[in-house]
Design a protein around this motif. Sequence first.
Motif, PDB file in Angstrom:
ATOM      1  N   PHE A   1     -20.378  23.923   3.279  1.00 47.05           N
ATOM      2  CA  PHE A   1     -21.210  24.194   4.379  1.00 47.05           C
ATOM      3  C   PHE A   1     -20.749  23.547   5.727  1.00 47.05           C
ATOM      4  CE2 PHE A   1     -23.701  23.850   0.305  1.00 47.05           C
ATOM      5  CZ  PHE A   1     -24.492  25.010   0.252  1.00 47.05           C
ATOM      6  N   GLN A   2     -20.963  24.194   6.662  1.00 46.11           N
ATOM      7  CA  GLN A   2     -20.421  23.911   7.928  1.00 46.11           C
ATOM      8  C   GLN A   2     -20.847  22.716   8.421  1.00 46.11           C
ATOM      9  OE1 GLN A   2     -18.307  25.639   9.967  1.00 46.11           O
ATOM     10  NE2 GLN A   2     -17.950  26.914   8.051  1.00 46.11           N
ATOM     11  N   ASP A   3     -22.256  22.105   8.018  1.00 47.81           N
ATOM     12  CA  ASP A   3     -22.942  20.940   8.412  1.00 47.81           C
ATOM     13  C   ASP A   3     -23.878  20.429   7.433  1.00 47.81           C
ATOM     14  OD1 ASP A   3     -25.036  22.438   9.304  1.00 47.81           O
ATOM     15  OD2 ASP A   3     -24.158  22.567  11.445  1.00 47.81           O
ATOM     16  N   LYS A   4     -24.562  19.226   7.725  1.00 44.07           N
ATOM     17  CA  LYS A   4     -25.498  18.927   6.802  1.00 44.07           C
ATOM     18  C   LYS A   4     -26.734  19.749   6.918  1.00 44.07           C
ATOM     19  CE  LYS A   4     -28.215  14.758   5.390  1.00 44.07           C
ATOM     20  NZ  LYS A   4     -28.296  13.160   5.948  1.00 44.07           N
TER      21      LYS A   4
ATOM     22  N   VAL B   1     -35.805  13.837  -2.733  1.00 47.16           N
ATOM     23  CA  VAL B   1     -34.311  13.292  -2.054  1.00 47.16           C
ATOM     24  C   VAL B   1     -34.227  11.851  -2.506  1.00 47.16           C
ATOM     25  CG1 VAL B   1     -33.245  12.909  -0.130  1.00 47.16           C
ATOM     26  CG2 VAL B   1     -34.789  14.768  -0.097  1.00 47.16           C
ATOM     27  N   VAL B   2     -33.273  11.441  -3.177  1.00 47.71           N
ATOM     28  CA  VAL B   2     -32.860  10.362  -3.784  1.00 47.71           C
ATOM     29  C   VAL B   2     -32.187   9.621  -2.692  1.00 47.71           C
ATOM     30  CG1 VAL B   2     -31.560   9.143  -5.724  1.00 47.71           C
ATOM     31  CG2 VAL B   2     -32.854  11.163  -5.968  1.00 47.71           C
TER      32      VAL B   2
ATOM     33  N   ARG C   1     -23.312  10.596   5.413  1.00 47.37           N
ATOM     34  CA  ARG C   1     -22.059  10.951   4.329  1.00 47.37           C
ATOM     35  C   ARG C   1     -22.305  11.790   3.161  1.00 47.37           C
ATOM     36  NH1 ARG C   1     -18.357   5.827   3.383  1.00 47.37           N
ATOM     37  NH2 ARG C   1     -20.634   4.912   2.686  1.00 47.37           N
ATOM     38  N   ARG C   2     -23.664  11.351   2.927  1.00 44.61           N
ATOM     39  CA  ARG C   2     -24.112  12.102   1.173  1.00 44.61           C
ATOM     40  C   ARG C   2     -25.637  12.300   1.423  1.00 44.61           C
ATOM     41  NH1 ARG C   2     -23.124   6.594   0.416  1.00 44.61           N
ATOM     42  NH2 ARG C   2     -20.996   7.413  -0.383  1.00 44.61           N
ATOM     43  N   TYR C   3     -25.797  13.341   0.499  1.00 47.00           N
ATOM     44  CA  TYR C   3     -27.321  13.882   0.178  1.00 47.00           C
ATOM     45  C   TYR C   3     -27.333  13.906  -1.168  1.00 47.00           C
ATOM     46  CZ  TYR C   3     -31.412  16.695   0.761  1.00 47.00           C
ATOM     47  OH  TYR C   3     -32.783  17.101   0.478  1.00 47.00           O
ATOM     48  N   VAL C   4     -28.375  13.354  -1.853  1.00 48.97           N
ATOM     49  CA  VAL C   4     -28.642  13.424  -3.197  1.00 48.97           C
ATOM     50  C   VAL C   4     -30.066  14.011  -3.434  1.00 48.97           C
ATOM     51  CG1 VAL C   4     -28.679  12.443  -5.627  1.00 48.97           C
ATOM     52  CG2 VAL C   4     -26.777  11.881  -3.898  1.00 48.97           C
ATOM     53  N   GLY C   5     -30.251  15.071  -4.331  1.00 49.16           N
ATOM     54  CA  GLY C   5     -31.689  15.322  -4.593  1.00 49.16           C
ATOM     55  C   GLY C   5     -31.741  15.703  -6.095  1.00 49.16           C
ATOM     56  N   LYS C   6     -32.993  15.343  -6.691  1.00 50.60           N
ATOM     57  CA  LYS C   6     -33.361  15.471  -7.853  1.00 50.60           C
ATOM     58  C   LYS C   6     -34.717  16.410  -8.039  1.00 50.60           C
ATOM     59  CE  LYS C   6     -31.118  11.142  -9.841  1.00 50.60           C
ATOM     60  NZ  LYS C   6     -31.279  10.058 -10.446  1.00 50.60           N
TER      61      LYS C   6
ATOM     62  N   ARG D   1     -25.552  16.833  -5.606  1.00 45.31           N
ATOM     63  CA  ARG D   1     -25.101  15.667  -4.735  1.00 45.31           C
ATOM     64  C   ARG D   1     -23.970  16.359  -3.917  1.00 45.31           C
ATOM     65  NH1 ARG D   1     -23.951  10.235  -5.280  1.00 45.31           N
ATOM     66  NH2 ARG D   1     -24.635  10.302  -7.388  1.00 45.31           N
ATOM     67  N   LEU D   2     -24.127  16.351  -2.572  1.00 44.95           N
ATOM     68  CA  LEU D   2     -23.450  16.765  -1.433  1.00 44.95           C
ATOM     69  C   LEU D   2     -22.877  15.760  -0.653  1.00 44.95           C
ATOM     70  CD1 LEU D   2     -26.296  18.748  -1.285  1.00 44.95           C
ATOM     71  CD2 LEU D   2     -24.356  20.402  -0.214  1.00 44.95           C
ATOM     72  N   SER D   3     -21.561  15.890  -0.126  1.00 45.33           N
ATOM     73  CA  SER D   3     -20.976  14.704   0.444  1.00 45.33           C
ATOM     74  C   SER D   3     -20.058  15.228   1.814  1.00 45.33           C
ATOM     75  CB  SER D   3     -20.034  13.989  -0.371  1.00 45.33           C
ATOM     76  OG  SER D   3     -20.618  13.360  -1.497  1.00 45.33           O
ATOM     77  N   LEU D   4     -19.779  14.706   2.615  1.00 46.59           N
ATOM     78  CA  LEU D   4     -19.247  15.037   3.860  1.00 46.59           C
ATOM     79  C   LEU D   4     -17.619  14.702   3.516  1.00 46.59           C
ATOM     80  CD1 LEU D   4     -18.882  15.767   6.897  1.00 46.59           C
ATOM     81  CD2 LEU D   4     -19.436  13.415   7.399  1.00 46.59           C
TER      82      LEU D   4
END
Length: 820
Positions: free
Chosen positions: A251-254, A274-275, A280-285, A298-301
């Motif tokens: 993805f282009q950005d967060k 959202v956990v 720098r990172r995004y984690v969802g469950k 889990r997404l990271s930059l």
Amino acid sequence: MASEDSFLVLVHHRGSIKRKTRSGVKFTDKDPLCIIVSPTTSYDALVSSVLEKLGLEGVKRDTVKYDCFTIGSDEDLQVMFLCRRQFPESGGSNRNANTIATVAGSSSRPAVASSSVPVYEPPIQPVASPSFVVDLSSNVGDVVRYGEHLPTEVQCPTPAGVWKGLFDDQDDDDVEPDMIADDSGDDLGATDPRRATGGSSSGTQQYPPHFSSLDLDAMRHDENPGQTAGFGARDTEGSAGMTEFQVGQQFQDKDEALLSVKTYSIRRGVQYKVVESDYRRYVGKCFEFGNGCTWLIRLSLRQRKGIWEVKRYNGPHTYLATSISSDHRSLDYHVIATFIMPMVRAYASVNIKVLLNATAAHFGFRPTYRRIWMAKQKAVAVIYGDWDESYNELPWWVLGVQLTMPGTVAVLKTCPVRVGGQLDESHAYFHRLFWTFPPCIEAFRHCKPLVSIDGTHLYGKYGGTLLVAIAQDGNSNILPVAFALVEGENAESWSFFLSHLRQHVTPQPGLLVISDRHNGIKAALEAPDGGWLPPATYRAFCIRHVAGNFALTFKGKDDRRLLVNAAYAKTEVEFDYWFDILRSENPAMCDWANRIEYSLWTQYCDEGRRFGHMTINISECVNSILKGVRNLPVCSLAKATYGRLAELFVRKGREAEAQMGTGQQFSQFLVKCIEANLKTARCFTVTVYDRDNSEYTVAETTPTGSFSLGTYRVSLGSQTCDCGYFQALHFPCPHALACCAYSRLTWEPYVHQVYRLSFVFGVYQMGFTPPIPEGFWPPYGGPTVIPDPNMRRAKEGHPRSTRIRTNSWNHCQAGLPPSM
């Protein structure tokens, strides 16, 4: 035999769904299907079981999914056509070429709300930016069109057509609430305007697009049509949010990544939490993570590339929603703002209800009104600039527009800011702004010697009022000549506006000011040093507002009709006729009217200063020239007035110049009126009473000459007639035309010069200059201008209307006196 974990499912496949019942949702199907399912049953197996029970297994099915959508208003129809534009004919094997909109249907999705339109998206087509468009196809003035009246006598009736526009107040079409409850702590103005997909008040786009029509073709506009990542995960058919994420997906950005996760959650009808979330990172469950569902993302930059990437993904969800909800927590105003962005870009004044219905149709969930309102404000801020920063751009715009067009008058007033009892010299509160342009100043010198003034509310993050002065040329075209942004309508704000209007735009003597009965206007006009006292200027009331005040005490529609007919009367005899009828109905109504000075609301006492104008043109001006500007940040609003007036002057100037090129001398409006009067003037007997061919009597008869319809005295020298039309409208009435024909005189010298094409062309002769790019504007070194926090819309409550309702007046009809 079924296992212990198996259970019976009732499938309702016909009947209807009743919502908002005591138990939530009720199915009226009396013959549901019975199907046994177990924890190992897949979705495809469930569908196959249903089709087998219905005897449809193996039959080719349409992939389009439908849901209930009620058509109950004009806004709902707009949503239906929006959906029709967004989803053209495709995806169905038996679809007719002329697609018929489905108002209600059934959904094959599990027990969650589903979309009422096909869940796929068509290929996105790039659309050109909206150009300057003004609705100028018709003359919208409220001049009484003389040519429509019937043959008259002394007690002449109000001509047909005078009611057109009188009871039609379109200014209320795009009313926004004064107070909106906020369900988020985020600031609407926090969005970085540099990420706007359109223009911004501080970007390279000098003036915002015009919104005289809703461009539905632009609603699916994408700046980067080649990108597949964006509004949800997409499959090969473009079904946003309906396919699973893939490890390595970028993805282009967060913001884009979060939008995809939220869209996926909305489309699936599931909830997640959202956990972890940082730069720098995004984690969802899944909400049911650990209780039978393992969904996780889990997404990271990737710092080197500056993009976001899916590093880990466990999917899909392995649980189904256990309840039906009309809303979804992931459908926040950020997601909605992204969806409605093309609609707001194409039509800034789009109604909140239209956006609400479009959002519900697209996502299958119905968010709250306040969330849609917040989403619209965010979309406007992204396209046209931050709401707060727009105030600080005003001083810079003033310098820029004065450099672009020397002679531009712009007066900005601010108030000091105090912090902790100390004066903050680096900041100042915006208070008021008056502005007008040199072409407007020059144009008014060639317009009718009258000006209408009124105010209209601003809609958006901050409240306020836009004050407008409106003139009219000799062809019945309206023209705003001056503007002011103020805190509201009061004596001080009106005095600020009117003092600068008199000084810079309308210094002519003998001017007529038409307004409502607002006490602030009264105080400003009656100020000794204001320059608005007679004989320098005169005042008249808008009959629409007078009738509205009258209706607050006397409710009958016929009573209002009688009062308005009396106001439109052009002679004292005609006025007495209607007033006597009003007195016979209720003497108290006449007592109410007698408390207002006759010269302020009746036409026969105004000495011809009205030129037939009995109402304010604010509704027509807003809808034809200033459509949508009230929904914009203040600096974009000011820029829009420049761009729209420039377009108006070009179009109307070309029209007048082309007409003069054909040898015409008078405006089209006057020519039509004279032609109609000439047809009426055939059954007259004229008698001249002086050798200078100045004084006449005209006897009006029936076409056969059997019956007399009255006798009128006509004075060509003083340009008067007993019928009252000659002196009221300032061009010859049928009786005056008959006198000219009898004495073989031309009627042209008896027409007011404002109706000549040379004067009409003079209104628009001075054009506007192309705006200088903002990068070349002079620097501004003053304090930072910020909005007054007291002007921000309240966060709670329901909108309250302060307008006089006029819808019911449309049923009034101008009455005619009995034959004499």
